[in-house]
Write a protein that holds these residues in place. Structure first.
Motif, PDB file in Angstrom:
ATOM      1  N   ARG A  26       0.973  -1.411   0.001  1.00 54.13           N
ATOM      2  CA  ARG A  26      -0.077  -0.209   0.045  1.00 54.13           C
ATOM      3  C   ARG A  26       0.777   1.207   0.110  1.00 54.13           C
ATOM      4  O   ARG A  26       0.642   2.078  -0.829  1.00 54.13           O
ATOM      5  N   LEU A  27       1.657   1.328   0.891  1.00 54.32           N
ATOM      6  CA  LEU A  27       2.277   2.472   1.166  1.00 54.32           C
ATOM      7  C   LEU A  27       3.333   3.195  -0.203  1.00 54.32           C
ATOM      8  O   LEU A  27       3.108   4.103  -0.615  1.00 54.32           O
ATOM      9  N   LEU A  28       3.936   2.062  -0.463  1.00 48.85           N
ATOM     10  CA  LEU A  28       5.118   2.517  -1.539  1.00 48.85           C
ATOM     11  C   LEU A  28       4.129   2.855  -2.781  1.00 48.85           C
ATOM     12  O   LEU A  28       4.418   3.743  -3.542  1.00 48.85           O
ATOM     13  N   SER A  29       3.266   2.044  -3.133  1.00 51.97           N
ATOM     14  CA  SER A  29       2.430   2.263  -4.176  1.00 51.97           C
ATOM     15  C   SER A  29       1.844   3.569  -4.281  1.00 51.97           C
ATOM     16  O   SER A  29       1.619   4.567  -5.400  1.00 51.97           O
ATOM     17  N   GLN A  30       1.168   3.974  -3.038  1.00 54.04           N
ATOM     18  CA  GLN A  30       0.495   5.176  -2.963  1.00 54.04           C
ATOM     19  C   GLN A  30       1.564   6.433  -3.042  1.00 54.04           C
ATOM     20  O   GLN A  30       1.185   7.255  -3.917  1.00 54.04           O
ATOM     21  N   ILE A  31       2.568   6.172  -2.590  1.00 55.18           N
ATOM     22  CA  ILE A  31       3.559   7.513  -2.385  1.00 55.18           C
ATOM     23  C   ILE A  31       4.161   7.695  -4.012  1.00 55.18           C
ATOM     24  O   ILE A  31       3.817   8.664  -4.581  1.00 55.18           O
ATOM     25  N   ARG A  32       4.435   6.402  -4.605  1.00 54.82           N
ATOM     26  CA  ARG A  32       4.913   6.384  -5.817  1.00 54.82           C
ATOM     27  C   ARG A  32       4.037   6.906  -7.117  1.00 54.82           C
ATOM     28  O   ARG A  32       4.087   7.925  -7.868  1.00 54.82           O
ATOM     29  N   GLY A  33       2.899   6.278  -6.854  1.00 49.97           N
ATOM     30  CA  GLY A  33       1.762   6.691  -7.708  1.00 49.97           C
ATOM     31  C   GLY A  33       1.386   8.062  -7.663  1.00 49.97           C
ATOM     32  O   GLY A  33       1.271   8.750  -8.829  1.00 49.97           O
ATOM     33  N   ARG A  34       1.241   8.570  -6.384  1.00 45.90           N
ATOM     34  CA  ARG A  34       0.889   9.926  -6.276  1.00 45.90           C
ATOM     35  C   ARG A  34       1.823  10.986  -6.867  1.00 45.90           C
ATOM     36  O   ARG A  34       1.671  12.027  -7.449  1.00 45.90           O
ATOM     37  N   THR A  35       2.901  10.711  -6.520  1.00 44.64           N
ATOM     38  CA  THR A  35       4.398  11.319  -6.907  1.00 44.64           C
ATOM     39  C   THR A  35       4.348  11.700  -8.534  1.00 44.64           C
ATOM     40  O   THR A  35       4.471  12.623  -9.185  1.00 44.64           O
ATOM     41  N   PHE A  36       4.129  10.463  -9.239  1.00 39.30           N
ATOM     42  CA  PHE A  36       4.331  10.433 -10.482  1.00 39.30           C
ATOM     43  C   PHE A  36       2.928  10.795 -11.309  1.00 39.30           C
ATOM     44  O   PHE A  36       3.294  11.588 -12.399  1.00 39.30           O
ATOM     45  N   TYR A  37       1.827  10.716 -10.587  1.00 41.87           N
ATOM     46  CA  TYR A  37       0.403  11.132 -11.298  1.00 41.87           C
ATOM     47  C   TYR A  37       0.846  12.599 -11.263  1.00 41.87           C
ATOM     48  O   TYR A  37       0.404  13.455 -12.138  1.00 41.87           O
ATOM     49  N   ASP A  38       1.427  13.296  -9.987  1.00 45.50           N
ATOM     50  CA  ASP A  38       1.271  14.675 -10.026  1.00 45.50           C
ATOM     51  C   ASP A  38       2.281  15.398 -10.844  1.00 45.50           C
ATOM     52  O   ASP A  38       2.090  16.414 -11.594  1.00 45.50           O
ATOM     53  N   ALA A  39       3.333  14.758 -11.307  1.00 46.50           N
ATOM     54  CA  ALA A  39       4.355  15.058 -12.123  1.00 46.50           C
ATOM     55  C   ALA A  39       3.759  15.003 -13.381  1.00 46.50           C
ATOM     56  O   ALA A  39       4.173  16.291 -14.209  1.00 46.50           O
ATOM     57  N   LYS A  40       2.853  14.085 -13.768  1.00 47.91           N
ATOM     58  CA  LYS A  40       2.380  14.096 -15.309  1.00 47.91           C
ATOM     59  C   LYS A  40       1.294  15.191 -15.340  1.00 47.91           C
ATOM     60  O   LYS A  40       1.056  15.667 -16.222  1.00 47.91           O
ATOM     61  N   GLN A  49      10.024  11.048 -19.501  1.00 49.90           N
ATOM     62  CA  GLN A  49      11.164  11.909 -18.800  1.00 49.90           C
ATOM     63  C   GLN A  49      11.155  11.056 -17.135  1.00 49.90           C
ATOM     64  O   GLN A  49      12.226  11.438 -16.621  1.00 49.90           O
ATOM     65  N   LEU A  50      10.080  10.579 -16.771  1.00 46.58           N
ATOM     66  CA  LEU A  50       9.946  10.124 -15.434  1.00 46.58           C
ATOM     67  C   LEU A  50      10.491   8.617 -15.595  1.00 46.58           C
ATOM     68  O   LEU A  50      10.740   8.238 -14.415  1.00 46.58           O
ATOM     69  N   ALA A  51      10.575   7.900 -16.688  1.00 46.90           N
ATOM     70  CA  ALA A  51      11.026   6.557 -16.685  1.00 46.90           C
ATOM     71  C   ALA A  51      12.445   6.436 -15.809  1.00 46.90           C
ATOM     72  O   ALA A  51      13.453   7.260 -16.386  1.00 46.90           O
ATOM     73  N   GLY A  52      12.523   5.574 -14.979  1.00 49.01           N
ATOM     74  CA  GLY A  52      13.769   5.214 -14.365  1.00 49.01           C
ATOM     75  C   GLY A  52      14.158   6.416 -13.562  1.00 49.01           C
ATOM     76  O   GLY A  52      15.485   6.291 -12.944  1.00 49.01           O
ATOM     77  N   VAL A  53      13.278   7.247 -12.982  1.00 49.17           N
ATOM     78  CA  VAL A  53      13.773   8.231 -12.151  1.00 49.17           C
ATOM     79  C   VAL A  53      13.661   7.740 -10.722  1.00 49.17           C
ATOM     80  O   VAL A  53      12.798   7.233 -10.128  1.00 49.17           O
TER      81      VAL A  53
END
Length: 62
Positions: A26-40, A49-53
């Motif tokens: 839960r935690l990792l996917s929520q943080i990672r998902g929200r971070t990359f969603y916001d970036a996009k 540009q986010l691949a492999g960051v």
């Protein structure tokens, strides 16, 4: 783990550890998902540009 003073909690394997399960499922996917969603979505950063960051998580409001 010290959830209750004077009580030792043992698990058959690390897979059974609820802290590890919560972090991985839960935690990792929520943080990672929200971070990359916001970036996009909010900042219009292209997905390529986010691949492999790499990203670093630390305690206390990472």
């Amino acid at each position: 783990m010290d959830y209750v003073s004077g009580v030792k909690i043992s698990f058959l394997s690390k897979v059974d550890d609820p802290d590890i399960a919560f972090y991985k499922k839960r935690l990792l996917s929520q943080i990672r998902g929200r971070t990359f969603y916001d970036a996009k979505q909010r900042y219009n950063i292209p997905e390529h540009q986010l691949a492999g960051v790499p990203f670093f998580l630390c305690g206390g409001g990472s």
